[in-house]
Design a protein around this motif. Structure first.
Motif, PDB file in Angstrom:
ATOM      1  N   ARG A  16       0.859  -1.192   0.000  1.00  0.00           N
ATOM      2  CA  ARG A  16       0.000   0.000   0.000  1.00  0.00           C
ATOM      3  C   ARG A  16       0.891   1.237   0.000  1.00  0.00           C
ATOM      4  O   ARG A  16       0.716   2.162   0.787  1.00  0.00           O
ATOM      5  CB  ARG A  16      -0.916   0.004   1.229  1.00  0.00           C
ATOM      6  N   GLY A  17       1.837   1.262  -0.905  1.00  0.00           N
ATOM      7  CA  GLY A  17       2.902   2.262  -0.871  1.00  0.00           C
ATOM      8  C   GLY A  17       2.688   3.490  -1.715  1.00  0.00           C
ATOM      9  O   GLY A  17       3.663   4.163  -2.084  1.00  0.00           O
ATOM     10  N   HIS A  18       1.455   3.842  -2.031  1.00  0.00           N
ATOM     11  CA  HIS A  18       1.215   4.991  -2.908  1.00  0.00           C
ATOM     12  C   HIS A  18       1.781   6.284  -2.301  1.00  0.00           C
ATOM     13  O   HIS A  18       2.360   7.112  -2.999  1.00  0.00           O
ATOM     14  CB  HIS A  18      -0.276   5.153  -3.168  1.00  0.00           C
ATOM     15  N   GLY A  19       1.590   6.460  -0.997  1.00  0.00           N
ATOM     16  CA  GLY A  19       2.101   7.663  -0.334  1.00  0.00           C
ATOM     17  C   GLY A  19       3.616   7.746  -0.374  1.00  0.00           C
ATOM     18  O   GLY A  19       4.185   8.827  -0.586  1.00  0.00           O
ATOM     19  N   ALA A 127      -1.216  -5.968  13.207  1.00  0.00           N
ATOM     20  CA  ALA A 127      -0.940  -6.666  11.961  1.00  0.00           C
ATOM     21  C   ALA A 127      -2.196  -7.470  11.651  1.00  0.00           C
ATOM     22  O   ALA A 127      -2.541  -8.407  12.374  1.00  0.00           O
ATOM     23  CB  ALA A 127       0.264  -7.583  12.099  1.00  0.00           C
ATOM     24  N   GLU A 128      -2.904  -7.075  10.618  1.00  0.00           N
ATOM     25  CA  GLU A 128      -4.240  -7.599  10.338  1.00  0.00           C
ATOM     26  C   GLU A 128      -5.139  -7.332  11.551  1.00  0.00           C
ATOM     27  O   GLU A 128      -5.579  -6.222  11.757  1.00  0.00           O
ATOM     28  CB  GLU A 128      -4.196  -9.083   9.961  1.00  0.00           C
ATOM     29  N   PHE A 129      -5.395  -8.351  12.388  1.00  0.00           N
ATOM     30  CA  PHE A 129      -6.313  -8.191  13.514  1.00  0.00           C
ATOM     31  C   PHE A 129      -5.619  -8.388  14.861  1.00  0.00           C
ATOM     32  O   PHE A 129      -6.289  -8.404  15.895  1.00  0.00           O
ATOM     33  CB  PHE A 129      -7.470  -9.199  13.399  1.00  0.00           C
ATOM     34  N   SER A 130      -4.291  -8.552  14.852  1.00  0.00           N
ATOM     35  CA  SER A 130      -3.572  -8.926  16.074  1.00  0.00           C
ATOM     36  C   SER A 130      -2.755  -7.769  16.621  1.00  0.00           C
ATOM     37  O   SER A 130      -2.017  -7.108  15.884  1.00  0.00           O
ATOM     38  CB  SER A 130      -2.637 -10.113  15.795  1.00  0.00           C
ATOM     39  N   LEU A 131      -2.878  -7.535  17.913  1.00  0.00           N
ATOM     40  CA  LEU A 131      -2.059  -6.531  18.587  1.00  0.00           C
ATOM     41  C   LEU A 131      -0.578  -6.884  18.466  1.00  0.00           C
ATOM     42  O   LEU A 131      -0.208  -8.059  18.508  1.00  0.00           O
ATOM     43  CB  LEU A 131      -2.428  -6.445  20.063  1.00  0.00           C
ATOM     44  N   ALA A 132       0.252  -5.862  18.347  1.00  0.00           N
ATOM     45  CA  ALA A 132       1.687  -6.098  18.274  1.00  0.00           C
ATOM     46  C   ALA A 132       2.191  -6.846  19.504  1.00  0.00           C
ATOM     47  O   ALA A 132       3.078  -7.701  19.414  1.00  0.00           O
ATOM     48  CB  ALA A 132       2.422  -4.765  18.125  1.00  0.00           C
ATOM     49  N   GLY A 191     -10.658  -0.665   9.015  1.00  0.00           N
ATOM     50  CA  GLY A 191     -10.371  -2.072   9.218  1.00  0.00           C
ATOM     51  C   GLY A 191      -9.317  -2.576   8.261  1.00  0.00           C
ATOM     52  O   GLY A 191      -8.869  -1.867   7.364  1.00  0.00           O
ATOM     53  N   HIS A 192      -8.944  -3.827   8.444  1.00  0.00           N
ATOM     54  CA  HIS A 192      -7.930  -4.422   7.581  1.00  0.00           C
ATOM     55  C   HIS A 192      -8.467  -4.629   6.171  1.00  0.00           C
ATOM     56  O   HIS A 192      -7.712  -4.690   5.215  1.00  0.00           O
ATOM     57  CB  HIS A 192      -7.458  -5.754   8.168  1.00  0.00           C
ATOM     58  N   TYR A 193      -9.766  -4.739   6.033  1.00  0.00           N
ATOM     59  CA  TYR A 193     -10.393  -4.908   4.727  1.00  0.00           C
ATOM     60  C   TYR A 193     -11.768  -4.245   4.772  1.00  0.00           C
ATOM     61  O   TYR A 193     -12.283  -3.931   5.853  1.00  0.00           O
ATOM     62  CB  TYR A 193     -10.529  -6.397   4.361  1.00  0.00           C
ATOM     63  N   GLU A 194     -12.351  -4.025   3.603  1.00  0.00           N
ATOM     64  CA  GLU A 194     -13.683  -3.431   3.552  1.00  0.00           C
ATOM     65  C   GLU A 194     -14.689  -4.356   4.241  1.00  0.00           C
ATOM     66  O   GLU A 194     -14.790  -5.531   3.914  1.00  0.00           O
ATOM     67  CB  GLU A 194     -14.095  -3.196   2.097  1.00  0.00           C
ATOM     68  N   GLY A 195     -15.426  -3.813   5.201  1.00  0.00           N
ATOM     69  CA  GLY A 195     -16.402  -4.616   5.932  1.00  0.00           C
ATOM     70  C   GLY A 195     -15.862  -5.297   7.168  1.00  0.00           C
ATOM     71  O   GLY A 195     -16.578  -6.059   7.821  1.00  0.00           O
ATOM     72  N   ASP A 196     -14.597  -5.039   7.513  1.00  0.00           N
ATOM     73  CA  ASP A 196     -13.997  -5.610   8.718  1.00  0.00           C
ATOM     74  C   ASP A 196     -14.804  -5.144   9.941  1.00  0.00           C
ATOM     75  O   ASP A 196     -14.915  -3.944  10.186  1.00  0.00           O
ATOM     76  CB  ASP A 196     -12.544  -5.137   8.818  1.00  0.00           C
ATOM     77  N   PRO A 197     -15.366  -6.057  10.755  1.00  0.00           N
ATOM     78  CA  PRO A 197     -16.156  -5.649  11.925  1.00  0.00           C
ATOM     79  C   PRO A 197     -15.314  -5.016  13.032  1.00  0.00           C
ATOM     80  O   PRO A 197     -15.864  -4.386  13.939  1.00  0.00           O
ATOM     81  CB  PRO A 197     -16.801  -6.952  12.391  1.00  0.00           C
ATOM     82  N   GLN A 198     -14.015  -5.190  12.999  1.00  0.00           N
ATOM     83  CA  GLN A 198     -13.078  -4.546  13.929  1.00  0.00           C
ATOM     84  C   GLN A 198     -13.406  -4.847  15.399  1.00  0.00           C
ATOM     85  O   GLN A 198     -13.361  -3.967  16.248  1.00  0.00           O
ATOM     86  CB  GLN A 198     -13.045  -3.034  13.703  1.00  0.00           C
ATOM     87  N   ARG A 199     -13.683  -6.116  15.694  1.00  0.00           N
ATOM     88  CA  ARG A 199     -13.979  -6.491  17.071  1.00  0.00           C
ATOM     89  C   ARG A 199     -12.733  -6.497  17.962  1.00  0.00           C
ATOM     90  O   ARG A 199     -12.838  -6.632  19.178  1.00  0.00           O
ATOM     91  CB  ARG A 199     -14.623  -7.881  17.098  1.00  0.00           C
TER      92      ARG A 199
END
Length: 273
Positions: A16-19, A127-132, A191-199
């Motif tokens: 995701r390196g556009h910036g 990282a994705e859904f996991s705390l560092a 979220g990590h992806y579109e629609g990620d519930p981010q629980r």
């Protein structure tokens, strides 16, 4: 982070390196055309969103593989070291990439050879859904020390602080300091992806970080330096206009023709005695 870099310095990026690419000097129209697979794109439409590159200005590529840019940056730093031209390489990666083998291999070799490379970790805490903290038993500072590399931390949501820190780091690296790990604390609001519930995180946490939006932080600094709200709005609208124009211009471009399907797949090897 790219502010102190010159044309001969190299960066490697993430998927995701556009910036990163824009910050290193990539033309916005060329980048958007590449995202859309157009023939006038930076890579003639062959790289797409995940693999934007322009080696002519030191962008050695975004990469679809987590952590894969780190050893490429070490290769670029090795070349700079052999040329003795004072250039440096910067590898951008996320905190999740610290768990990959390429991270170990890259930083270990860079430290052994004292290469002019900066490992720039954009640590957004997940990282994705996991705390560092659930992935690493030791913080990045201790890992850097274990490899024999220097370490610098910075508020990654403060553009002025990040630029100042990198200016010092790059100056020292050009002078032969060897590899440095820079850890920039930042956050992702979505979220990590579109629609990620981010629980895996709370709404309060997200809102707390939203208040530390780099644009808001920098706007407060500029206001304290005497900039008016009108001046700030003018700057933002000017940038937005440039990007909108580039997007619309890219949409009007053509895609590569079918006849060019095999172009750039192989390169003839020159005959050698």
């Amino acid at each position: 982070a790219c502010w102190p870099l010159g044309p001969t310095d190299v960066i490697t990026s993430t998927h995701r390196g556009h910036g990163h690419c824009l910050a290193k000097g990539l033309d916005a129209l060329g980048m958007f055309a590449e995202l859309m697979g157009k023939d006038k794109g930076t890579n003639r439409g062959r790289g797409g969103s995940m693999h934007i590159a322009d080696p002519t200005i030191g962008i050695f590529g975004a990469n679809g593989i987590v952590g894969a840019g780190l050893p490429i940056a070490v290769g670029a730093a090795t070349a700079a070291h052999l040329r003795r031209d004072g250039s440096v390489a910067v590898a951008f990666f996320g905190d999740g990439a610290v768990a990959t083998g390429t991270f170990h291999e890259a930083i270990n070799l860079a430290a052994v050879w004292r290469l002019p490379v900066i490992f720039f970790c954009e640590n957004n805490g997940y990282a994705e859904f996991s705390l560092a903290s659930a992935q690493h038993a030791a913080p990045l500072e201790r890992r850097a020390a274990g490899y024999g590399a220097d370490y610098v931390s910075v508020d990654g949501n403060d553009v002025a602080a990040t630029a100042a820190a990198m200016n010092s780091v790059i100056e020292a690296t050009r002078a032969g300091r060897g590899p440095v790990v820079v850890e920039a604390a930042t956050y992702r609001w979505h979220g990590h992806y579109e629609g990620d519930p981010q629980r895996y995180r709370s709404l309060d946490e997200v809102r707390e970080w939203e208040a530390r939006d780099p644009l808001l932080v920098n706007a407060r600094r500029l206001r304290s330096a005497g900039f008016t709200d009108d001046a700030l709005e003018s700057m933002q609208s000017s940038v937005a206009h440039q990007l909108d124009e580039a997007v619309e211009a890219a949409r009007r471009l053509t895609t590569p023709t079918a006849a060019t399907l095999t172009d750039f797949v192989t390169r003839p090897r020159p005959p050698r005695a």
